[in-house]
Design an enzyme around this catalytic site. Sequence first.
Site, PDB file in Angstrom:
ATOM      1  N   GLY A 142       0.799  -1.219   0.000  1.00 41.94           N
ATOM      2  CA  GLY A 142       0.000   0.000   0.000  1.00 41.94           C
ATOM      3  C   GLY A 142       0.832   1.269   0.000  1.00 41.94           C
ATOM      4  O   GLY A 142       2.031   1.267   0.329  1.00 41.94           O
ATOM      5  N   VAL A 162       0.784   3.780   1.960  1.00 39.85           N
ATOM      6  CA  VAL A 162       1.256   4.232   3.272  1.00 39.85           C
ATOM      7  C   VAL A 162       1.891   3.093   4.066  1.00 39.85           C
ATOM      8  O   VAL A 162       2.043   3.185   5.279  1.00 39.85           O
ATOM      9  CB  VAL A 162       0.115   4.884   4.079  1.00 39.85           C
ATOM     10  CG1 VAL A 162      -0.272   6.214   3.452  1.00 39.85           C
ATOM     11  CG2 VAL A 162      -1.097   3.969   4.190  1.00 39.85           C
ATOM     12  N   CYS A 163       2.260   2.006   3.369  1.00 36.69           N
ATOM     13  CA  CYS A 163       2.927   0.879   4.019  1.00 36.69           C
ATOM     14  C   CYS A 163       4.440   0.978   3.822  1.00 36.69           C
ATOM     15  O   CYS A 163       4.895   1.298   2.723  1.00 36.69           O
ATOM     16  CB  CYS A 163       2.434  -0.451   3.445  1.00 36.69           C
ATOM     17  SG  CYS A 163       0.714  -0.796   3.774  1.00 36.69           S
ATOM     18  N   ILE A 164       5.186   0.698   4.871  1.00 40.73           N
ATOM     19  CA  ILE A 164       6.652   0.688   4.779  1.00 40.73           C
ATOM     20  C   ILE A 164       7.203  -0.636   5.310  1.00 40.73           C
ATOM     21  O   ILE A 164       8.340  -0.715   5.769  1.00 40.73           O
ATOM     22  CB  ILE A 164       7.276   1.885   5.531  1.00 40.73           C
ATOM     23  CG1 ILE A 164       6.784   1.952   6.987  1.00 40.73           C
ATOM     24  CG2 ILE A 164       6.960   3.192   4.807  1.00 40.73           C
ATOM     25  CD1 ILE A 164       7.494   3.013   7.812  1.00 40.73           C
TER      26      ILE A 164
END
Length: 325
Positions: free
Chosen positions: A170, A172-174
């Site tokens: 996603g 906003v996924c890290i």
Amino acid sequence: MEIFDYDNILLLPRKCRVQSRSECDTSVEFGPRRFKLPVVPANMKTVLDEPIAEYLASNGYFYVMHRFEIDNLAFARRMRERGLFVSISVGVKQADYELVDRLAAEGIGADYITIDIAHGHAQTVQRMIAHIKQKLPQSFVIAGNVGTPEAVIDLENWGADATKVGVGPGKVCITRLKTGFGTGGWQLSALKWCARVATKPIVADGGIREHGDIAKSVRFGATMVMIGSLFAGHEESPGRTVEVDGRLYKEYYGSASDFNKGEYKHVEGKRILEPVKGKLADTLREMQEDLQSSISYSGGRVLADIRKVNYVILGGNNAAEHLLM
């Protein structure tokens, strides 16, 4: 295996068989219901709230209520009182077991329950599936998130009715940066890989940047597509509105971010600002129209016809010459 993502793939058109693309049927059967579109807003605090869930359920769209700072028992009761289907999220902690117990004891139940944790190929998920199936056997259980065929096979064998594929792709996924693991950067390949072994529906979760990515997800095996950023920036979105240089934005952050957790611990998400893009209903209409066009390009009339088309992989050594069936 081939490694690619959404921006590396183009689907190849077949002879059109409809007079107008508006004839094409974008609806999908998912569990006990049929929905207008194979898309669902991500079950995240800055994407979905109760008014949006009510709107979606009232208008023939699928939704999954998130599990953060919300009384899902009270939410489920209110949805039942409105005559709407109940679709909620749970984790794997004691409070989640108690929620399932109370839904059963009070006769509220749930039509859909999504077990929503970052690493869904876990014994904790196996135990939660078993508990839900014991207490609420009529509930359609979606379990995830996972990223390997082994995980899909296990979750299906444990009793999941659908699996959610996507570990950190996603916006906003890290996860891949923080852990070195995930499907970020090759989510579409991971979806194809997992779909080959699946005998039940797959929800593709993450990595969607354009409406055409919905069609690509369907082509490679998704029944439902979970989308965060494309749904996060609407006027109705629950994220905080921020003005920057005279332009309005909506706050959007990952479920594993410190903004959502309230503390900086085991953080795998970040916060961004999404430009406000108008009304949710307008985006849903545009998604439907674009998907109707996709179906017409596939030479089909219904959503499943997209799965019959060929595709090419773009970029790298394969540029414009790698034709696949």
